[in-house]
Design an enzyme around this catalytic site. Structure first.
Site, PDB file in Angstrom:
ATOM      1  N   GLY A  45      65.453  73.803  79.750  1.00 31.06           N
ATOM      2  CA  GLY A  45      65.587  72.676  78.835  1.00 31.06           C
ATOM      3  C   GLY A  45      66.957  72.049  79.030  1.00 31.06           C
ATOM      4  O   GLY A  45      67.898  72.727  79.448  1.00 31.06           O
ATOM      5  N   GLN A  50      74.328  67.194  76.755  1.00 30.64           N
ATOM      6  CA  GLN A  50      74.834  68.119  77.774  1.00 30.64           C
ATOM      7  C   GLN A  50      75.212  67.419  79.073  1.00 30.64           C
ATOM      8  O   GLN A  50      75.849  68.019  79.937  1.00 30.64           O
ATOM      9  CB  GLN A  50      73.781  69.195  78.081  1.00 30.64           C
ATOM     10  CG  GLN A  50      73.515  70.116  76.900  1.00 30.64           C
ATOM     11  CD  GLN A  50      72.534  71.200  77.281  1.00 30.64           C
ATOM     12  OE1 GLN A  50      71.338  71.008  77.207  1.00 30.64           O
ATOM     13  NE2 GLN A  50      73.044  72.339  77.718  1.00 30.64           N
ATOM     14  N   CYS A  96      72.547  79.038  77.394  1.00 30.17           N
ATOM     15  CA  CYS A  96      72.672  77.589  77.366  1.00 30.17           C
ATOM     16  C   CYS A  96      73.472  77.144  78.585  1.00 30.17           C
ATOM     17  O   CYS A  96      74.502  77.750  78.897  1.00 30.17           O
ATOM     18  CB  CYS A  96      73.398  77.170  76.083  1.00 30.17           C
ATOM     19  SG  CYS A  96      73.612  75.386  75.931  1.00 30.17           S
ATOM     20  N   LEU A  97      73.009  76.102  79.253  1.00 27.47           N
ATOM     21  CA  LEU A  97      73.709  75.632  80.451  1.00 27.47           C
ATOM     22  C   LEU A  97      75.133  75.184  80.137  1.00 27.47           C
ATOM     23  O   LEU A  97      75.988  75.201  81.022  1.00 27.47           O
ATOM     24  CB  LEU A  97      72.931  74.483  81.105  1.00 27.47           C
ATOM     25  CG  LEU A  97      71.547  74.851  81.664  1.00 27.47           C
ATOM     26  CD1 LEU A  97      70.868  73.611  82.225  1.00 27.47           C
ATOM     27  CD2 LEU A  97      71.659  75.938  82.722  1.00 27.47           C
ATOM     28  N   HIS A 138      66.062  74.992  70.310  1.00 29.94           N
ATOM     29  CA  HIS A 138      67.374  75.055  70.971  1.00 29.94           C
ATOM     30  C   HIS A 138      67.828  73.652  71.404  1.00 29.94           C
ATOM     31  O   HIS A 138      68.979  73.263  71.154  1.00 29.94           O
ATOM     32  CB  HIS A 138      67.293  76.002  72.177  1.00 29.94           C
ATOM     33  CG  HIS A 138      68.567  76.114  72.952  1.00 29.94           C
ATOM     34  ND1 HIS A 138      69.320  77.270  73.006  1.00 29.94           N
ATOM     35  CD2 HIS A 138      69.237  75.205  73.709  1.00 29.94           C
ATOM     36  CE1 HIS A 138      70.399  77.052  73.759  1.00 29.94           C
ATOM     37  NE2 HIS A 138      70.366  75.808  74.204  1.00 29.94           N
ATOM     38  N   GLU A 139      66.921  72.906  72.044  1.00 23.11           N
ATOM     39  CA  GLU A 139      67.302  71.566  72.530  1.00 23.11           C
ATOM     40  C   GLU A 139      67.499  70.591  71.371  1.00 23.11           C
ATOM     41  O   GLU A 139      68.403  69.747  71.410  1.00 23.11           O
ATOM     42  CB  GLU A 139      66.250  71.037  73.513  1.00 23.11           C
ATOM     43  CG  GLU A 139      66.026  71.900  74.749  1.00 23.11           C
ATOM     44  CD  GLU A 139      67.310  72.276  75.466  1.00 23.11           C
ATOM     45  OE1 GLU A 139      68.262  71.467  75.487  1.00 23.11           O
ATOM     46  OE2 GLU A 139      67.378  73.403  75.989  1.00 23.11           O
ATOM     47  N   HIS A 142      70.866  70.715  69.965  1.00 19.42           N
ATOM     48  CA  HIS A 142      71.870  69.955  70.727  1.00 19.42           C
ATOM     49  C   HIS A 142      72.003  68.528  70.193  1.00 19.42           C
ATOM     50  O   HIS A 142      73.096  67.960  70.178  1.00 19.42           O
ATOM     51  CB  HIS A 142      71.497  69.895  72.217  1.00 19.42           C
ATOM     52  CG  HIS A 142      71.925  71.100  73.001  1.00 19.42           C
ATOM     53  ND1 HIS A 142      73.240  71.501  73.110  1.00 19.42           N
ATOM     54  CD2 HIS A 142      71.205  71.986  73.729  1.00 19.42           C
ATOM     55  CE1 HIS A 142      73.304  72.588  73.874  1.00 19.42           C
ATOM     56  NE2 HIS A 142      72.090  72.910  74.247  1.00 19.42           N
TER      57      HIS A 142
HETATM   58 NI    NI Z   1      71.585  74.603  75.392  1.00 18.43          NI
END
Ligand code: NI
Length: 183
Positions: A45, A50, A96-97, A138-139, A142
Protein backbone atom coordinates in the site's frame (compact mmCIF):
# COMPACT_ATOMS: atom_id res chain seq x y z
CA UNK A 1 8.80 7.01 -12.72
CA UNK A 2 9.97 5.83 -9.32
CA UNK A 3 9.49 8.59 -6.74
CA UNK A 4 11.36 8.92 -3.45
CA UNK A 5 9.39 7.74 -0.41
CA UNK A 6 9.25 10.41 2.28
CA UNK A 7 10.55 9.18 5.63
CA UNK A 8 8.99 9.90 9.01
CA UNK A 9 9.94 13.46 9.99
CA UNK A 10 8.27 15.32 7.12
CA UNK A 11 5.33 17.58 8.08
CA UNK A 12 3.30 16.25 5.10
CA UNK A 13 3.10 12.90 6.88
CA UNK A 14 1.52 14.65 9.87
CA UNK A 15 -1.12 16.72 8.09
CA UNK A 16 -4.70 15.91 7.18
CA UNK A 17 -4.67 15.42 3.42
CA UNK A 18 -7.07 17.33 1.16
CA UNK A 19 -9.70 15.99 -1.23
CA UNK A 20 -9.09 16.23 -4.97
CA UNK A 21 -11.40 16.77 -7.97
CA UNK A 22 -11.52 14.76 -11.22
CA UNK A 23 -9.55 17.51 -12.99
CA UNK A 24 -6.52 17.00 -10.73
CA UNK A 25 -3.55 17.43 -13.10
CA UNK A 26 -2.04 14.23 -14.53
CA UNK A 27 -3.87 11.98 -12.10
CA UNK A 28 -3.36 8.86 -14.23
CA UNK A 29 0.38 9.45 -14.42
CA UNK A 30 0.52 10.07 -10.67
CA UNK A 31 -1.26 6.77 -9.97
CA UNK A 32 1.08 4.93 -12.37
CA UNK A 33 4.10 6.50 -10.66
CA UNK A 34 2.78 5.54 -7.24
CA UNK A 35 2.39 1.91 -8.35
CA UNK A 36 5.90 1.89 -9.79
CA UNK A 37 7.23 3.37 -6.55
CA UNK A 38 5.32 0.89 -4.39
CA UNK A 39 6.50 -2.13 -6.38
CA UNK A 40 10.11 -0.90 -6.31
CA UNK A 41 9.94 -0.89 -2.51
CA UNK A 42 7.94 -4.13 -2.18
CA UNK A 43 5.02 -2.36 -0.55
CA UNK A 44 1.40 -3.50 -0.44
CA UNK A 45 0.00 0.00 0.00
CA UNK A 46 1.14 3.57 -0.60
CA UNK A 47 -0.54 6.86 0.31
CA UNK A 48 0.06 10.16 -1.50
CA UNK A 49 1.56 11.91 1.58
CA UNK A 50 4.33 9.30 1.45
CA UNK A 51 5.48 10.81 -1.83
CA UNK A 52 5.09 14.32 -0.49
CA UNK A 53 1.57 15.10 -1.72
CA UNK A 54 -1.04 16.07 0.87
CA UNK A 55 -3.99 14.72 -1.11
CA UNK A 56 -6.56 12.04 -0.28
CA UNK A 57 -5.34 9.21 -2.48
CA UNK A 58 -3.90 5.81 -1.73
CA UNK A 59 -3.24 2.64 -3.70
CA UNK A 60 -3.02 -1.01 -2.74
CA UNK A 61 -1.88 -4.33 -4.17
CA UNK A 62 -2.27 -7.36 -1.92
CA UNK A 63 -1.56 -10.00 -4.56
CA UNK A 64 1.44 -11.27 -2.55
CA UNK A 65 -0.85 -12.07 0.39
CA UNK A 66 -2.38 -15.56 0.50
CA UNK A 67 -6.16 -15.72 0.24
CA UNK A 68 -6.71 -11.98 0.41
CA UNK A 69 -10.27 -10.92 -0.42
CA UNK A 70 -11.10 -9.42 -2.85
CA UNK A 71 -8.59 -11.43 -4.88
CA UNK A 72 -5.36 -9.48 -5.44
CA UNK A 73 -6.81 -6.38 -3.80
CA UNK A 74 -5.22 -4.05 -6.36
CA UNK A 75 -7.23 -0.85 -6.01
CA UNK A 76 -7.09 2.94 -6.09
CA UNK A 77 -8.88 4.88 -3.35
CA UNK A 78 -9.60 8.57 -3.93
CA UNK A 79 -11.27 10.87 -1.36
CA UNK A 80 -12.03 7.86 0.85
CA UNK A 81 -14.11 8.05 3.98
CA UNK A 82 -14.31 5.18 6.44
CA UNK A 83 -17.98 5.17 7.44
CA UNK A 84 -17.83 2.45 10.05
CA UNK A 85 -15.40 0.06 11.70
CA UNK A 86 -16.71 -2.94 13.57
CA UNK A 87 -16.34 -6.53 14.70
CA UNK A 88 -13.47 -8.12 16.61
CA UNK A 89 -10.24 -6.25 17.19
CA UNK A 90 -7.04 -8.07 16.27
CA UNK A 91 -3.29 -7.53 16.45
CA UNK A 92 -1.09 -7.69 13.39
CA UNK A 93 2.55 -6.73 12.96
CA UNK A 94 2.62 -3.75 10.59
CA UNK A 95 5.42 -1.95 8.81
CA UNK A 96 5.50 1.20 6.70
CA UNK A 97 7.61 2.31 3.75
CA UNK A 98 8.08 5.68 5.51
CA UNK A 99 9.47 3.94 8.62
CA UNK A 100 11.84 1.30 7.24
CA UNK A 101 13.14 -1.50 9.50
CA UNK A 102 10.44 -0.92 12.13
CA UNK A 103 7.64 -3.42 12.69
CA UNK A 104 5.16 -3.57 15.54
CA UNK A 105 1.78 -4.99 16.46
CA UNK A 106 -1.17 -2.70 15.84
CA UNK A 107 -4.63 -3.43 17.19
CA UNK A 108 -7.48 -2.67 14.77
CA UNK A 109 -11.07 -3.63 14.02
CA UNK A 110 -11.42 -6.55 11.60
CA UNK A 111 -14.14 -5.03 9.39
CA UNK A 112 -15.02 -1.68 7.90
CA UNK A 113 -17.26 0.10 5.45
CA UNK A 114 -15.61 2.68 3.22
CA UNK A 115 -16.87 5.13 0.61
CA UNK A 116 -14.36 6.15 -2.04
CA UNK A 117 -13.89 7.01 -5.68
CA UNK A 118 -11.86 4.79 -7.99
CA UNK A 119 -9.37 5.99 -10.63
CA UNK A 120 -12.29 6.76 -12.99
CA UNK A 121 -13.96 8.80 -10.24
CA UNK A 122 -16.73 6.26 -9.91
CA UNK A 123 -18.13 6.18 -6.37
CA UNK A 124 -18.19 2.96 -4.34
CA UNK A 125 -19.42 2.00 -0.88
CA UNK A 126 -17.96 -1.36 0.12
CA UNK A 127 -17.29 -3.57 3.10
CA UNK A 128 -13.85 -5.11 3.68
CA UNK A 129 -12.42 -7.44 6.28
CA UNK A 130 -9.19 -9.21 7.18
CA UNK A 131 -5.99 -8.09 5.48
CA UNK A 132 -7.75 -5.84 2.95
CA UNK A 133 -9.37 -3.93 5.82
CA UNK A 134 -6.01 -3.79 7.60
CA UNK A 135 -4.26 -2.28 4.57
CA UNK A 136 -7.08 0.25 4.11
CA UNK A 137 -6.90 1.30 7.77
CA UNK A 138 -3.12 1.78 7.60
CA UNK A 139 -3.24 3.80 4.36
CA UNK A 140 -6.29 5.78 5.45
CA UNK A 141 -4.40 6.75 8.61
CA UNK A 142 -1.73 8.32 6.36
CA UNK A 143 -4.40 10.67 4.97
CA UNK A 144 -5.24 11.69 8.53
CA UNK A 145 -1.62 12.38 9.46
CA UNK A 146 -1.40 9.23 11.58
CA UNK A 147 1.46 6.71 11.46
CA UNK A 148 1.19 3.15 12.74
CA UNK A 149 3.77 3.94 15.41
CA UNK A 150 1.13 6.28 16.94
CA UNK A 151 -1.05 3.22 17.55
CA UNK A 152 1.44 0.95 19.34
CA UNK A 153 1.81 0.58 23.10
CA UNK A 154 3.43 3.51 24.98
CA UNK A 155 6.22 1.20 26.16
CA UNK A 156 7.04 0.04 22.63
CA UNK A 157 6.92 3.65 21.41
CA UNK A 158 9.39 4.71 24.08
CA UNK A 159 11.68 1.86 23.09
CA UNK A 160 11.54 2.96 19.45
CA UNK A 161 12.09 6.68 20.03
CA UNK A 162 15.81 6.76 19.21
CA UNK A 163 15.33 4.49 16.23
CA UNK A 164 12.60 6.73 14.81
CA UNK A 165 14.82 9.80 15.25
CA UNK A 166 17.62 7.99 13.43
CA UNK A 167 15.31 7.11 10.54
CA UNK A 168 14.11 10.74 10.27
CA UNK A 169 17.76 11.78 10.04
CA UNK A 170 18.49 9.20 7.33
CA UNK A 171 20.54 6.94 9.58
CA UNK A 172 18.93 3.76 8.27
CA UNK A 173 19.89 1.12 5.76
CA UNK A 174 17.20 1.04 3.09
CA UNK A 175 17.14 -0.57 -0.36
CA UNK A 176 14.69 1.80 -2.08
CA UNK A 177 14.78 5.51 -2.93
CA UNK A 178 13.87 7.68 0.06
CA UNK A 179 13.87 11.33 1.04
CA UNK A 180 14.76 12.46 4.56
CA UNK A 181 13.69 15.69 6.27
CA UNK A 182 16.73 16.04 8.48
CA UNK A 183 19.63 15.15 6.27
NI1 NI B 1 2.54 3.32 5.84
Amino acid sequence: MILPVYAIGFPVLRQKAKEITPDYPELNQLIADMYETMYASNGIGLAAPQIGLGIRLFITDGSEIDDIQPEGFKQVFINPEILEEFDTRWDYEEGCLSIPTVRADVNRHSKLVIRYFDEHFKEHVEEYDGMAARIIQHEYDHLEGILFTDRITPLKRTMLKTKLNNIAAGRVNVQYKMKFAKR
